[in-house]
Scaffold this active site. Sequence first.
Site, PDB file in Angstrom:
ATOM      1  NE  ARG A  23      19.399  -5.102  14.453  1.00 32.91           N
ATOM      2  CZ  ARG A  23      19.249  -4.631  15.682  1.00 32.91           C
ATOM      3  NH1 ARG A  23      20.250  -4.665  16.540  1.00 32.91           N
ATOM      4  NH2 ARG A  23      18.093  -4.106  16.049  1.00 32.91           N
TER       5      ARG A  23
ATOM      6  CD  GLU B  13       5.126   4.202  18.671  1.00 33.33           C
ATOM      7  OE1 GLU B  13       4.759   4.574  17.537  1.00 33.33           O
ATOM      8  OE2 GLU B  13       6.135   4.668  19.237  1.00 33.33           O
TER       9      GLU B  13
ATOM     10  CE  LYS C  25      11.297  -6.771  12.868  1.00 31.59           C
ATOM     11  NZ  LYS C  25      11.955  -5.942  11.914  1.00 31.59           N
TER      12      LYS C  25
ATOM     13  CE1 TYR D 192      13.525 -13.621   6.830  1.00 30.53           C
ATOM     14  CE2 TYR D 192      12.831 -13.697   9.128  1.00 30.53           C
ATOM     15  CZ  TYR D 192      13.335 -12.992   8.053  1.00 30.53           C
ATOM     16  OH  TYR D 192      13.655 -11.669   8.199  1.00 30.53           O
TER      17      TYR D 192
ATOM     18  CB  SER E 136      16.174 -13.220  11.571  1.00 32.23           C
ATOM     19  OG  SER E 136      16.522 -12.215  12.514  1.00 32.23           O
TER      20      SER E 136
ATOM     21  CE  LYS F 198      18.909  -0.830  14.248  1.00 33.66           C
ATOM     22  NZ  LYS F 198      18.240  -1.339  13.021  1.00 33.66           N
TER      23      LYS F 198
ATOM     24  CE  LYS G 232      12.288  -3.008  13.866  1.00 32.47           C
ATOM     25  NZ  LYS G 232      12.821  -2.675  12.551  1.00 32.47           N
TER      26      LYS G 232
HETATM   27  C1  PBG Z   1      15.132  -2.737   9.591  1.00 30.15           C
HETATM   28  C2  PBG Z   1      14.509  -4.054   9.928  1.00 30.15           C
HETATM   29  C3  PBG Z   1      14.955  -5.012  10.867  1.00 30.15           C
HETATM   30  C4  PBG Z   1      14.127  -6.136  10.691  1.00 30.15           C
HETATM   31  C5  PBG Z   1      13.195  -5.819   9.696  1.00 30.15           C
HETATM   32  N1  PBG Z   1      13.436  -4.527   9.244  1.00 30.15           N
HETATM   33  C6  PBG Z   1      16.103  -5.010  11.803  1.00 30.15           C
HETATM   34  C7  PBG Z   1      16.220  -3.973  12.846  1.00 30.15           C
HETATM   35  O1  PBG Z   1      15.308  -3.179  13.096  1.00 30.15           O
HETATM   36  O2  PBG Z   1      17.294  -3.899  13.422  1.00 30.15           O
HETATM   37  C8  PBG Z   1      14.273  -7.434  11.444  1.00 30.15           C
HETATM   38  C9  PBG Z   1      13.713  -8.653  10.785  1.00 30.15           C
HETATM   39  C10 PBG Z   1      14.167  -9.955  11.336  1.00 30.15           C
HETATM   40  O3  PBG Z   1      14.901 -10.043  12.353  1.00 30.15           O
HETATM   41  O4  PBG Z   1      13.791 -10.971  10.749  1.00 30.15           O
HETATM   42  N2  PBG Z   1      14.731  -1.638  10.304  1.00 30.15           N
END
Ligand code: PBG
Length: 322
Positions: free
Chosen positions: A204, A232, A247, A312, A273, A216, A194
């Site tokens: 968010r 990982e 991701k 989505y 997203s 983050k 991730k």
């Molecule tokens: C929470 C999480 C996030 C997403 C999925 N779970 C956001 C982040 O890590 O800040 C993002 C999903 C998306 O952008 O569609 N930890």
Amino acid sequence: MHIRPRRNRKSLAIRNLVEETKVTVDDFIFPLFLLEGSNQKIEVDAMPGIFRYSLDLMLNEIESCMKLGIHTFDIFPVVPSHYKDKMGTKGYDENFFYLKALKEIKSRFPEAAIMTDVAMDPYSSDGHDGIVEEGEILNDETLEVLGKMALAQAATGIDILGPSDMMDGRVGYIREVLDENGFMDVSIMSYSAKYASAFYGPFRDALDSAPKSGDKKSYQMNPANQREALIEADLDIDEGADFLMVKPALAYLDIIKLFKDSYSQPIAAYNVSGEYAMLKAASEKGWLDYNSIMQETLLSIKRAGADIILTYHAKEFALLRR
Ligand code: PBG
């Protein structure tokens, strides 16, 4: 010329015959955003066509998706800010609307596979995936909270837990807590690679879960790194992950391919997203044809090696292929 590759493209029938990759609705996990209350349906600003639903309307949405052949859903809570605190305690309060809703969804649709997110950010007043102390994210203390969240979510009857927090050791910690409490059959889809990506912006906003300060980068991975993803994933496999996730998806097709070539576990990719927003924005401007780029995008993620796609676009794809 005795070799003419165009012969294999000469008609639709021949093209279909030699087609190497096919995307189907069976490949999809459809993310959904849950609101407290009833009769609520609010569109996400940067995600036209994607809504936050209260439970009653979400049940209708799941039913209509099931009829289209979508059977797996990843459900995220939109947590009003007065519920948020430093330790994310609502994340494991069994009376909280999210956990009660999961139970209801599973009892209404026992044949659906329901996935949840294990991370503190929607419940945290700091907007981080872990406990924040003097600007630092505490790893091992966060594991205890994640363990409680995982247990509370598993107790609702859901099928797959998605640790998305990127704390070290969380897959093993969660696996142990689950097994000790009799939840041997609950699966873990680890967000293995991730990345600290700017593509999460619309999500968010949808959840009002952006970090209140800092970023983050001390837990999510540096987008520049490929080999680190193997560290990982190796750990997650050792710790008991059933699926590995990459991701975001589109800007990380090389990582999807790397995982597919390196591991036998099923590989999932999260078409996030911001990736959805890009396609929608360009097509709303009339610059790209939505149905075509949507299908091409999903195809490219599958071709790179994803067995499973969190997207989505799932419902629109299903409607198109009906
Ligand atoms: C929470 C999480 C996030 C997403 C999925 N779970 C956001 C982040 O890590 O800040 C993002 C999903 C998306 O952008 O569609 N930890």
